[in-house]
Write a protein that holds these residues in place. Structure first.
Motif, PDB file in Angstrom:
ATOM      1  N   TYR A   1      22.171   3.627  -5.961  1.00  0.00           N
ATOM      2  CA  TYR A   1      23.134   4.555  -6.537  1.00  0.00           C
ATOM      3  C   TYR A   1      23.697   5.486  -5.475  1.00  0.00           C
ATOM      4  O   TYR A   1      23.036   5.807  -4.481  1.00  0.00           O
ATOM      5  N   GLU A   2      24.918   5.929  -5.710  1.00  0.00           N
ATOM      6  CA  GLU A   2      25.559   6.953  -4.892  1.00  0.00           C
ATOM      7  C   GLU A   2      26.145   8.025  -5.806  1.00  0.00           C
ATOM      8  O   GLU A   2      26.682   7.715  -6.874  1.00  0.00           O
ATOM      9  N   ILE A   3      26.048   9.278  -5.370  1.00  0.00           N
ATOM     10  CA  ILE A   3      26.709  10.400  -6.027  1.00  0.00           C
ATOM     11  C   ILE A   3      27.400  11.186  -4.926  1.00  0.00           C
ATOM     12  O   ILE A   3      26.754  11.577  -3.941  1.00  0.00           O
ATOM     13  N   PHE A   4      28.683  11.415  -5.057  1.00  0.00           N
ATOM     14  CA  PHE A   4      29.416  12.185  -4.053  1.00  0.00           C
ATOM     15  C   PHE A   4      29.689  13.584  -4.570  1.00  0.00           C
ATOM     16  O   PHE A   4      30.219  13.760  -5.677  1.00  0.00           O
TER      17      PHE A   4
ATOM     18  N   VAL B   1       0.851  -1.185   0.000  1.00  0.00           N
ATOM     19  CA  VAL B   1       0.000   0.000   0.000  1.00  0.00           C
ATOM     20  C   VAL B   1       0.893   1.243   0.000  1.00  0.00           C
ATOM     21  O   VAL B   1       1.820   1.352   0.814  1.00  0.00           O
ATOM     22  N   LEU B   2       0.613   2.165  -0.925  1.00  0.00           N
ATOM     23  CA  LEU B   2       1.448   3.358  -1.067  1.00  0.00           C
ATOM     24  C   LEU B   2       0.643   4.618  -0.798  1.00  0.00           C
ATOM     25  O   LEU B   2      -0.497   4.749  -1.245  1.00  0.00           O
ATOM     26  N   ALA B   3       1.233   5.551  -0.068  1.00  0.00           N
ATOM     27  CA  ALA B   3       0.628   6.858   0.176  1.00  0.00           C
ATOM     28  C   ALA B   3       1.206   7.856  -0.819  1.00  0.00           C
ATOM     29  O   ALA B   3       2.384   7.774  -1.168  1.00  0.00           O
ATOM     30  N   PRO B   4       0.399   8.812  -1.307  1.00  0.00           N
ATOM     31  CA  PRO B   4       0.904   9.786  -2.281  1.00  0.00           C
ATOM     32  C   PRO B   4       1.916  10.740  -1.656  1.00  0.00           C
ATOM     33  O   PRO B   4       1.722  11.217  -0.536  1.00  0.00           O
ATOM     34  N   ALA B   5       2.993  10.988  -2.380  1.00  0.00           N
ATOM     35  CA  ALA B   5       4.033  11.911  -1.936  1.00  0.00           C
ATOM     36  C   ALA B   5       4.606  12.623  -3.159  1.00  0.00           C
ATOM     37  O   ALA B   5       4.399  12.188  -4.297  1.00  0.00           O
ATOM     38  N   ALA B   6       5.297  13.711  -2.925  1.00  0.00           N
ATOM     39  CA  ALA B   6       5.882  14.475  -4.029  1.00  0.00           C
ATOM     40  C   ALA B   6       7.133  15.190  -3.556  1.00  0.00           C
ATOM     41  O   ALA B   6       7.243  15.547  -2.371  1.00  0.00           O
ATOM     42  N   VAL B   7       8.075  15.377  -4.458  1.00  0.00           N
ATOM     43  CA  VAL B   7       9.285  16.146  -4.173  1.00  0.00           C
ATOM     44  C   VAL B   7       9.468  17.188  -5.265  1.00  0.00           C
ATOM     45  O   VAL B   7       9.021  17.009  -6.404  1.00  0.00           O
ATOM     46  N   LEU B   8      10.118  18.284  -4.908  1.00  0.00           N
ATOM     47  CA  LEU B   8      10.414  19.336  -5.871  1.00  0.00           C
ATOM     48  C   LEU B   8      11.871  19.233  -6.294  1.00  0.00           C
ATOM     49  O   LEU B   8      12.779  19.328  -5.465  1.00  0.00           O
ATOM     50  N   VAL B   9      12.082  19.019  -7.583  1.00  0.00           N
ATOM     51  CA  VAL B   9      13.418  19.018  -8.166  1.00  0.00           C
ATOM     52  C   VAL B   9      13.623  20.428  -8.719  1.00  0.00           C
ATOM     53  O   VAL B   9      13.247  20.725  -9.852  1.00  0.00           O
TER      54      VAL B   9
ATOM     55  N   LEU C   1      17.399  11.068  -9.446  1.00  0.00           N
ATOM     56  CA  LEU C   1      18.322  11.786 -10.320  1.00  0.00           C
ATOM     57  C   LEU C   1      18.749  10.922 -11.509  1.00  0.00           C
ATOM     58  O   LEU C   1      18.894  11.428 -12.622  1.00  0.00           O
ATOM     59  N   ALA C   2      18.940   9.628 -11.274  1.00  0.00           N
ATOM     60  CA  ALA C   2      19.293   8.725 -12.380  1.00  0.00           C
ATOM     61  C   ALA C   2      18.171   8.687 -13.411  1.00  0.00           C
ATOM     62  O   ALA C   2      18.415   8.730 -14.625  1.00  0.00           O
ATOM     63  N   ASN C   3      16.921   8.627 -12.940  1.00  0.00           N
ATOM     64  CA  ASN C   3      15.790   8.601 -13.862  1.00  0.00           C
ATOM     65  C   ASN C   3      15.661   9.925 -14.613  1.00  0.00           C
ATOM     66  O   ASN C   3      15.371   9.942 -15.820  1.00  0.00           O
ATOM     67  N   LEU C   4      15.887  11.051 -13.919  1.00  0.00           N
ATOM     68  CA  LEU C   4      15.841  12.346 -14.599  1.00  0.00           C
ATOM     69  C   LEU C   4      16.949  12.455 -15.634  1.00  0.00           C
ATOM     70  O   LEU C   4      16.731  12.967 -16.745  1.00  0.00           O
ATOM     71  N   SER C   5      18.122  11.958 -15.300  1.00  0.00           N
ATOM     72  CA  SER C   5      19.242  11.966 -16.243  1.00  0.00           C
ATOM     73  C   SER C   5      18.865  11.248 -17.527  1.00  0.00           C
ATOM     74  O   SER C   5      19.133  11.727 -18.636  1.00  0.00           O
ATOM     75  N   ARG C   6      18.197  10.122 -17.382  1.00  0.00           N
ATOM     76  CA  ARG C   6      17.788   9.361 -18.564  1.00  0.00           C
ATOM     77  C   ARG C   6      16.719  10.109 -19.350  1.00  0.00           C
ATOM     78  O   ARG C   6      16.754  10.163 -20.581  1.00  0.00           O
ATOM     79  N   ARG C   7      15.746  10.667 -18.659  1.00  0.00           N
ATOM     80  CA  ARG C   7      14.663  11.390 -19.336  1.00  0.00           C
ATOM     81  C   ARG C   7      15.183  12.611 -20.109  1.00  0.00           C
ATOM     82  O   ARG C   7      14.650  12.961 -21.161  1.00  0.00           O
ATOM     83  N   LEU C   8      16.224  13.242 -19.568  1.00  0.00           N
ATOM     84  CA  LEU C   8      16.754  14.450 -20.214  1.00  0.00           C
ATOM     85  C   LEU C   8      17.844  14.127 -21.237  1.00  0.00           C
ATOM     86  O   LEU C   8      18.457  15.039 -21.801  1.00  0.00           O
ATOM     87  N   GLY C   9      18.113  12.835 -21.437  1.00  0.00           N
ATOM     88  CA  GLY C   9      19.043  12.442 -22.508  1.00  0.00           C
ATOM     89  C   GLY C   9      20.486  12.297 -22.102  1.00  0.00           C
ATOM     90  O   GLY C   9      21.355  12.175 -22.973  1.00  0.00           O
TER      91      GLY C   9
END
Length: 201
Positions: free
Chosen positions: A170-173, A34-42, A187-195
């Motif tokens: 994933y890790e990003i330092f 069961v998942l509750a709705p959530a959102a983040v601002l990038v 961030l990995a998914n956004l990286s892919r979406r933005l090419g």
């Protein structure tokens, strides 16, 4: 072309591709939960070299204390949608006025093992706003160059044993900070979406 328009065009172009199955949700999830709705601002700063706003969660929090995160949280009943929830949370956590955010769009939902269905909201903000951390939840906020955060060369894939299976994260330092887990996955998914990464057609 304005930054918001460039991001909007790149995001739209990337929607025709499919994410790898093991990056589409928290790898610790087994079966249906069961998942509750959530959102983040990038939040992307409108500079010649755009930046990305991230927060360091308070060490006093019960969950994910001290971790690096996007401003955001649970979508409340009075929020009209996930975008409204992300803007409200950003205002509460780092005093970012919703009127200063040009919403570009949303991208890949990210279900988490802790029971949230996170919708990332991509937005552009003016540079050098007088942001301030809400001390009960946020210890600090900082800005990392967007190009660095999205560069696949700066993203390390780790493996860990969890529940009898091998899972990855994933890790990003960046300087002294470790960006990992859900934040790094988004961030990995956004990286892919933005090419920035190749995606399967």
């Amino acid at each position: 072309m304005r930054l918001a328009d460039r991001l909007r065009a790149a995001l739209e172009e990337g929607r025709g591709f499919t994410l790898p199955d093991d990056d589409a949700r928290d790898p610790r999830i087994v079966g249906d939960i069961v998942l509750a709705p959530a959102a983040v601002l990038v939040a992307i700063t409108d500079r010649a070299e755009p930046g990305l706003i991230l927060t360091e969660r308070s060490a006093a929090l019960r969950k994910h204390a001290g971790q690096i995160a996007f401003p955001g949280g649970r979508v409340d009943a009075h929020d009209t949608d996930e975008v409204a929830g992300a803007l409200r949370e950003a205002q509460e956590e780092i005093a970012l006025p919703p009127s200063q955010v040009e919403v570009v769009g949303t991208f890949d939902r990210y279900p988490t093992f802790t029971g949230f269905d996170i919708v990332p909201v991509l937005g552009v903000i003016p540079p050098d706003l007088p942001l301030r951390a809400q001390e009960d939840e946020v210890a600090d906020w900082f800005e990392v160059p967007l190009a660095y955060a999205l560069d696949p060369a700066n993203r390390i894939r780790r493996e860990v044993e969890f529940g009898g299976s091998t899972r990855h994260y994933y890790e990003i330092f960046w300087e002294e900070r470790r960006i990992w887990g859900i934040t790094a996955a988004i961030l990995a998914n956004l990286s892919r979406r933005l090419g920035h990464d190749r995606l399967a057609a």
